[in-house]
Design a protein around this motif. Structure first.
Motif, mmCIF file in Angstrom:
data_model
loop_
_atom_site.group_PDB
_atom_site.id
_atom_site.type_symbol
_atom_site.label_atom_id
_atom_site.label_comp_id
_atom_site.label_asym_id
_atom_site.label_seq_id
_atom_site.Cartn_x
_atom_site.Cartn_y
_atom_site.Cartn_z
ATOM 1 N N GLY A 84 0.781 -1.231 0.000
ATOM 2 C CA GLY A 84 0.000 0.000 0.000
ATOM 3 C C GLY A 84 0.811 1.278 0.000
ATOM 4 N N LEU A 85 2.129 1.175 0.182
ATOM 5 C CA LEU A 85 2.947 2.395 0.259
ATOM 6 C C LEU A 85 2.891 3.175 -1.046
ATOM 7 N N ASN A 86 2.720 2.490 -2.165
ATOM 8 C CA ASN A 86 2.625 3.170 -3.458
ATOM 9 C C ASN A 86 1.428 4.118 -3.509
ATOM 10 N N ASN A 87 0.353 3.782 -2.797
ATOM 11 C CA ASN A 87 -0.850 4.624 -2.799
ATOM 12 C C ASN A 87 -0.934 5.578 -1.608
ATOM 13 N N SER A 88 -0.191 5.293 -0.550
ATOM 14 C CA SER A 88 -0.378 6.056 0.699
ATOM 15 C C SER A 88 0.692 7.115 0.959
ATOM 16 N N GLN A 89 1.706 7.216 0.100
ATOM 17 C CA GLN A 89 2.819 8.136 0.358
ATOM 18 C C GLN A 89 2.363 9.571 0.615
ATOM 19 N N ALA A 90 1.495 10.068 -0.256
ATOM 20 C CA ALA A 90 1.073 11.465 -0.143
ATOM 21 C C ALA A 90 0.362 11.715 1.179
ATOM 22 N N SER A 91 -0.494 10.773 1.584
ATOM 23 C CA SER A 91 -1.233 10.929 2.835
ATOM 24 C C SER A 91 -0.306 10.849 4.047
ATOM 25 N N ILE A 92 0.696 9.969 3.989
ATOM 26 C CA ILE A 92 1.671 9.855 5.085
ATOM 27 C C ILE A 92 2.432 11.163 5.250
ATOM 28 N N LEU A 93 2.860 11.734 4.127
ATOM 29 C CA LEU A 93 3.592 13.007 4.177
ATOM 30 C C LEU A 93 2.707 14.123 4.707
ATOM 31 N N GLU A 94 1.456 14.145 4.269
ATOM 32 C CA GLU A 94 0.524 15.196 4.689
ATOM 33 C C GLU A 94 0.231 15.111 6.194
ATOM 34 N N LYS A 95 -0.008 13.888 6.691
ATOM 35 C CA LYS A 95 -0.363 13.699 8.109
ATOM 36 C C LYS A 95 0.864 13.597 9.015
ATOM 37 N N ASN A 96 2.037 13.376 8.416
ATOM 38 C CA ASN A 96 3.269 13.125 9.162
ATOM 39 C C ASN A 96 3.072 12.007 10.189
ATOM 40 N N GLU A 97 2.427 10.939 9.751
ATOM 41 C CA GLU A 97 2.218 9.752 10.577
ATOM 42 C C GLU A 97 1.835 8.601 9.660
ATOM 43 N N VAL A 98 2.253 7.387 10.040
ATOM 44 C CA VAL A 98 1.841 6.204 9.294
ATOM 45 C C VAL A 98 1.326 5.153 10.267
#
Length: 253
Positions: A130-144
């Protein structure tokens, strides 16, 4: 001559396109597991072709052999048992393998002697689903949020929590840690509420707690096994998730 990655991309597309041909599988994914059509499309969930010979007309037996897919099919009747396909991508969106899942019950699997999942050859310790789809959201939220399985990941995304990845049947590795640290300094683990999940949380805590990254561990309610059960079976939502899953220290779990 197409590259291995190009051929694997063709295989993923064939499996994904083939999903429409199985009403039973679509019913299982949408009705029983609560998946939306958008989720199935975005993650290219597939149905493995029942004709191996037809498939070999599009993907060479050399590529299929190198990825151990041909072996998987011939040794365990892959196309009969493992027909739900999760494509595996690198963080750059390049297909690197597939994971086949059987829909047989535990007792049925024991009778025929097969595992729940069967994977093609790829380095699990390097890949986060899922990292291919979630990168932008992780960067935006600064949390994974890190979960265990494919359905855990898909359920979390569908709930609106898109900054997540799954480790999928392997231990959380040094490579996983380094990879996530490139995107955020806050990693929250939501592992299964069973002996294996609790033991895994303790190992992660002991190994990475002093590595310069903020680690959090969320424990599910006592009657909930994992994230997927919480969302797809109990029909909960994002708001209740943040109140029901309590923060804990693995040593005190």
């Amino acid at each position: 001559m197409p590259s291995e990655a190009e051929e694997l991309s063709v295989l993923v597309d064939i499996c994904h396109s083939n999903l429409k041909s199985s009403k039973d599988l679509c019913r299982y994914l949408i009705k029983d597991r609560g998946m939306t059509k958008e989720t199935l499309i975005e993650n290219k969930i597939g149905y493995f072709p029942q004709s191996v010979e037809t498939l070999l007309g599009y993907v060479s037996d050399g590529t299929m052999s190198r990825l151990n897919i041909l072996n998987m099919m011939r040794n365990s009747d892959f196309s009969s048992y493992f027909y739900l396909v999760f494509p595996i991508f690198t963080e750059y969106g390049e297909p690197i393998g597939i994971s086949g899942r059987t829909l047989l019950s535990t007792s049925e699997r024991q009778n025929v002697g097969i595992p729940k999942y069967k994977n093609s050859s790829y380095k699990k310790a390097d890949i986060l689903y899922g990292l291919n789809n979630s990168q932008a959201s992780i960067l935006e939220k600064n949390e994974v949020f890190v979960v265990e399985g494919y359905f855990d990941y898909l359920s979390l995304v569908q709930s609106g929590i898109k900054n997540c990845v799954a480790i999928c049947g392997t231990a959380f590795s040094q490579n996983h840690f380094v990879k996530l640290a490139r995107y955020t300094d806050k990693i929250t683990f939501v592992l299964d509420n069973d002996e294996a999940g609790i033991s895994s949380a303790k190992r992660i805590y002991e190994k990475y707690i002093n590595k310069g990254i903020k680690l959090r561990f969320l424990a599910s309610p006592p009657d909930i096994k994992d994230v997927d059960e919480y969302f797809s079976i109990k029909n909960k939502n994002k708001d209740t998730f943040f109140s029901d899953f309590r923060q804990t220290i693995p040593d005190l779990w």
